[in-house]
Design a protein around this motif. Sequence first.
Motif, mmCIF file in Angstrom:
data_model
loop_
_atom_site.group_PDB
_atom_site.id
_atom_site.type_symbol
_atom_site.label_atom_id
_atom_site.label_comp_id
_atom_site.label_asym_id
_atom_site.label_seq_id
_atom_site.Cartn_x
_atom_site.Cartn_y
_atom_site.Cartn_z
ATOM 1 N N THR A 1 0.813 -1.220 0.000
ATOM 2 C CA THR A 1 0.000 0.000 0.000
ATOM 3 C C THR A 1 0.846 1.271 0.000
ATOM 4 O OG1 THR A 1 -0.193 -0.116 2.412
ATOM 5 C CG2 THR A 1 -1.965 -1.090 1.142
ATOM 6 N N GLY A 2 2.133 1.125 -0.149
ATOM 7 C CA GLY A 2 2.958 2.310 -0.377
ATOM 8 C C GLY A 2 3.874 2.731 0.754
ATOM 9 N N GLN A 3 3.701 2.134 1.963
ATOM 10 C CA GLN A 3 4.526 2.621 3.081
ATOM 11 C C GLN A 3 5.997 2.240 2.913
ATOM 12 O OE1 GLN A 3 2.630 3.863 6.249
ATOM 13 N NE2 GLN A 3 1.384 2.091 6.693
ATOM 14 N N ALA A 4 6.250 0.993 2.531
ATOM 15 C CA ALA A 4 7.639 0.551 2.365
ATOM 16 C C ALA A 4 8.301 1.358 1.250
ATOM 17 C CB ALA A 4 7.689 -0.937 2.054
ATOM 18 N N LYS A 5 7.520 1.665 0.240
ATOM 19 C CA LYS A 5 8.061 2.457 -0.876
ATOM 20 C C LYS A 5 8.420 3.864 -0.369
ATOM 21 C CE LYS A 5 6.928 3.765 -5.590
ATOM 22 N NZ LYS A 5 6.369 5.092 -5.810
ATOM 23 N N THR B 1 4.466 -6.840 4.952
ATOM 24 C CA THR B 1 3.768 -8.134 4.905
ATOM 25 C C THR B 1 2.317 -7.840 4.608
ATOM 26 O OG1 THR B 1 5.243 -9.163 6.497
ATOM 27 C CG2 THR B 1 3.060 -10.123 6.311
ATOM 28 N N ASP C 1 -2.311 -12.861 4.725
ATOM 29 C CA ASP C 1 -2.142 -13.614 5.965
ATOM 30 C C ASP C 1 -0.663 -13.978 6.095
ATOM 31 O OD1 ASP C 1 -2.642 -15.046 8.207
ATOM 32 O OD2 ASP C 1 -3.873 -16.590 7.253
ATOM 33 N N ASN D 1 0.758 -13.185 11.997
ATOM 34 C CA ASN D 1 2.085 -13.357 11.394
ATOM 35 C C ASN D 1 2.799 -12.021 11.273
ATOM 36 O OD1 ASN D 1 2.023 -16.193 10.809
ATOM 37 N ND2 ASN D 1 0.401 -15.710 9.341
ATOM 38 N N PHE D 2 3.169 -11.470 12.415
ATOM 39 C CA PHE D 2 3.752 -10.123 12.411
ATOM 40 C C PHE D 2 5.054 -10.094 11.598
ATOM 41 C CE2 PHE D 2 6.572 -6.986 14.669
ATOM 42 C CZ PHE D 2 6.016 -5.871 14.060
ATOM 43 N N CYS D 3 5.107 -9.220 10.618
ATOM 44 C CA CYS D 3 6.299 -9.032 9.773
ATOM 45 C C CYS D 3 6.807 -10.355 9.195
ATOM 46 C CB CYS D 3 7.407 -8.342 10.568
ATOM 47 S SG CYS D 3 7.171 -6.575 10.699
ATOM 48 N N THR E 1 -5.227 1.732 8.098
ATOM 49 C CA THR E 1 -4.020 2.238 8.694
ATOM 50 C C THR E 1 -4.268 3.667 9.028
ATOM 51 O OG1 THR E 1 -3.338 2.631 6.531
ATOM 52 C CG2 THR E 1 -2.257 0.879 7.692
ATOM 53 N N ASN F 1 -8.597 -4.492 5.434
ATOM 54 C CA ASN F 1 -7.390 -3.905 5.495
ATOM 55 C C ASN F 1 -6.625 -4.437 4.417
ATOM 56 O OD1 ASN F 1 -5.738 -2.591 6.381
ATOM 57 N ND2 ASN F 1 -5.661 -3.480 8.261
ATOM 58 N N SER G 1 -6.138 -4.016 2.264
ATOM 59 C CA SER G 1 -5.495 -3.152 1.497
ATOM 60 C C SER G 1 -4.946 -2.505 2.398
ATOM 61 C CB SER G 1 -6.150 -2.117 1.139
ATOM 62 O OG SER G 1 -6.108 -1.387 2.067
HETATM 63 C C1 LIG Z 1 -4.595 -6.632 3.893
HETATM 64 C C2 LIG Z 1 -3.466 -6.489 4.824
HETATM 65 C C3 LIG Z 1 -2.931 -7.587 5.378
HETATM 66 C C4 LIG Z 1 -1.863 -7.473 6.266
HETATM 67 N N1 LIG Z 1 -1.328 -8.584 6.799
HETATM 68 C C5 LIG Z 1 -0.318 -8.464 7.662
HETATM 69 C C6 LIG Z 1 0.272 -9.623 8.255
HETATM 70 O O1 LIG Z 1 -0.121 -10.753 8.018
HETATM 71 N N2 LIG Z 1 1.310 -9.439 9.110
HETATM 72 C C7 LIG Z 1 1.785 -8.193 9.420
HETATM 73 O O2 LIG Z 1 2.716 -8.090 10.211
HETATM 74 N N3 LIG Z 1 1.256 -7.082 8.870
HETATM 75 C C8 LIG Z 1 0.223 -7.182 8.013
HETATM 76 N N4 LIG Z 1 -0.316 -6.060 7.464
HETATM 77 C C9 LIG Z 1 0.200 -4.745 7.862
HETATM 78 C C10 LIG Z 1 1.141 -4.129 6.818
HETATM 79 O O3 LIG Z 1 2.286 -4.934 6.618
HETATM 80 C C11 LIG Z 1 1.584 -2.767 7.322
HETATM 81 O O4 LIG Z 1 0.445 -1.945 7.393
HETATM 82 C C12 LIG Z 1 2.631 -2.127 6.470
HETATM 83 O O5 LIG Z 1 3.018 -0.899 7.036
HETATM 84 C C13 LIG Z 1 2.144 -1.883 5.065
HETATM 85 O O6 LIG Z 1 3.241 -1.473 4.285
HETATM 86 P P1 LIG Z 1 3.071 -1.252 2.700
HETATM 87 O O7 LIG Z 1 2.182 -0.075 2.539
HETATM 88 O O8 LIG Z 1 4.446 -0.968 2.199
HETATM 89 O O9 LIG Z 1 2.517 -2.493 2.099
HETATM 90 C C14 LIG Z 1 -1.360 -6.182 6.591
HETATM 91 C C15 LIG Z 1 -1.937 -5.059 6.011
HETATM 92 C C16 LIG Z 1 -2.970 -5.216 5.141
HETATM 93 C C17 LIG Z 1 -3.587 -4.020 4.546
#
Ligand SMILES: Cc1cc2nc3c(=O)[nH]c(=O)nc-3n(C[C@H](O)[C@H](O)[C@H](O)COP(=O)(O)O)c2cc1C
Length: 738
Positions: free
Chosen positions: A17-21, A64, A67, A108-110, A208, A217, A219
């Motif tokens: 969703t853009g945070q890592a980017k 991540t 799931d 499954n955190f991170c 978020t 979420n 997304s």
């Molecule tokens: C649909 C969805 C599923 C997620 N599943 C997990 C997960 O299984 N484990 C986890 O630690 N975080 C999970 N997250 C949290 C994201 O990893 C976290 O919000 C992260 O900052 C998103 O970064 P991104 O925008 O670069 O993808 C999930 C988020 C979403 C929206």
Amino acid sequence: MPVVPSSRFLLLYGSQTGQAKAISEQIAEKAYEQDLKPELHCLSLTEKKFFLERETCVVIVISTTGDGEPPDTASKFVRRLRKKTLASDYLSKLNYTLLGLGDSNYTNFCNCGKTLDKRFSELGAKRFYNCAWGDDAVGLEEAVDPWIDGLWSSLKSFLQLPNIQENINMNAEQITETTSLSSDNCTPDLTDTNNSCNVVKSTENMNTNSSSDSNHNNSSKTENGTLQTKSDGDKNAESSTSSSVEIEMSANIRQSVPPLSKSSLSLPVMSPSYIKLDYLSDEDINIDNLPRQNDCDFPSASTCVTMATVSDIQKLTNDKRVKKTMLVELDITTSGIEYYPGDSFSVICPNDTVEVNTLLDRLGVIDKKDTCIQLGIIEGTKKKNPSIPKYIPEKCTLYYIFTTCLDIREPPKKALLRTLVEHTHDSSEKRRLQELCSKQGMKDYTEYIRKPSLSILDILNNFTSCKPNVECLIEHLPRLQSRPYSVCTSPLISPGRLQFVFNVVDITKDCGRTYDRKGVCTGWIEQMYNKTSSNVDTSQGDGDSENICDKLEHVKISELLIPVFGRTNQSFHLPDDVSTPLILIGPGTGVAPFIGYLDHRSIQRDREPAVSYGDIWLLYGCRHEKADYLFRDKLESHVSSSILTKLLVSFSRDDHPSSDYPRYVQDNIKLYGSELVHMIEDKNAVIYVCGDANNMAKDVNEAFIEIFSKTKDISLDEARKIILKLRLAKRYKEDVWT
Ligand SMILES: Cc1cc2nc3c(=O)[nH]c(=O)nc-3n(C[C@H](O)[C@H](O)[C@H](O)COP(=O)(O)O)c2cc1C
């Protein structure tokens, strides 16, 4: 020993969703300031722009999703590394560090970051700097900021470069107190420790960002079509007849508190301004013809963005005691979206018009909001590699940018607060902003900005002497994200149509929030509902006369179009083997995908009655039997026709004859413990959990551990291992959102 004595390093990100980017771009920017040469790529470009096995120094930022799965953009990269045939020295040249992003509300955190880290070392790679795990549940910055701060010295020492700034905090500007707040100074302050803050909790299904509303979420964090929200709240927000939102500073903000630190604060580095904006008053522009977000890709999209026709909108609940739940049906015949039961899709929604206008007014540009503008780069800017964000057309209008391109609800990041300091005249306000973006103010930032999910407009309303220019917000506000929703239909029942349900998110003014608001997407859809000729809901009011939805007045539902796209990497599917028993757990709008499953199974049975189908149990829960029992008729009819073997419903807020009456889904899990264990152990049942990640999904997990422990007479630890194994075998699936 560094392998490459050069300032180049590879910087990779995998983001859903853009945070890592965004974080990796921030790292790249800071790296340039350190005279390093980052080569930044998305992980999707593996084997095109980089080969990991040939690299010596790599920094990876990866989130991540799903799931515990990798982001879509990283799936090929991860798949390549998973190959069992890879030799144990495959990555022996590689030195790396990794920043994982996740949310500890998920089981499954991170997981993706942690699994990659493990795999790298199995393949012979070495860490040159410790990994860190950013947690969205507490604020990514808590782990991310110190990790970035510490990165440079490790990176430079690995690259054998002089670390000239070794003795000072390289990323922070040290300032000493600029003013001290006298006790009678009425300072906009976000630190009332006496006031128990009515924060926007993620349990209420905020994405978020608190503004978000997807039931998923997925997304984001998401609302599975099922956005949960704050309590009913003040409905006046939308009944205002003025063109601006009703602003109110909450009492806690007016209170003065002592400054956080009398001594010095470490501030983030000021980001140089780089966007210039010219008004082209003579040019006409029709924003309806502009490509949505400049035709910029959505990372999770499996189809193009298309306009789906709304064929129905219904209110499923209409009782003050419960959240307002709505159902929307879309005609997707020409959209190219194909789906299976359990899939989600994304809606691209605009920001609320009234809120946008109020913000533009506050920025002093309301008179020019519809004037054609040209964006460009400031000549000689100190910003390294400046560019206009791809999702903003260079020629458009301010109204267009703030309505469709920028997220104006996401709590402002510290970098923006830091910039706002420079636009603030009042010394006490300046000091407070400095504190909030400082290293020392980390806790305050979380408590008073992140948790109550203050928007940029809240910040500007609280810090009245802060007068940023509009360019500064275009530089800093993140991209407006799409909202994912779980489909609650089966394509076998209604090909070309899909339905989704969601709770309308109501967020009241409190704890620094200066105006009532609704979830961005759910509020938008609710407005559509209210504006259609058949459903004028006078209790809601029409809001501003300029509201975009005024255009919808008197339209037929079938004339409403909303932009949507299909999503990649969906895994919340029914098992291929229809004889597998299913245990479905979905309270509230978490029931959505299961409605699709049951309808699907009903058609399968009609078509192939001779096949042996597994039992299906559904555990559903809501507050009141009479107020928010969603899909009751449908569920009961699936029981009558034996599609559903058992329907267990719990009502959390109704009066019950005894205290041990099941109030929540987990109570029913415990009540039927031995039967459920039998289904799982002896009949290979698969468990599906959908809904709130913060409380429900965790409680359900614990309930399963408890019933395994009791039924099999084993320790809780042993039971926990069984559940873990079920998860690994994809027999315990979650589609949950925070
Ligand atoms: C649909 C969805 C599923 C997620 N599943 C997990 C997960 O299984 N484990 C986890 O630690 N975080 C999970 N997250 C949290 C994201 O990893 C976290 O919000 C992260 O900052 C998103 O970064 P991104 O925008 O670069 O993808 C999930 C988020 C979403 C929206």
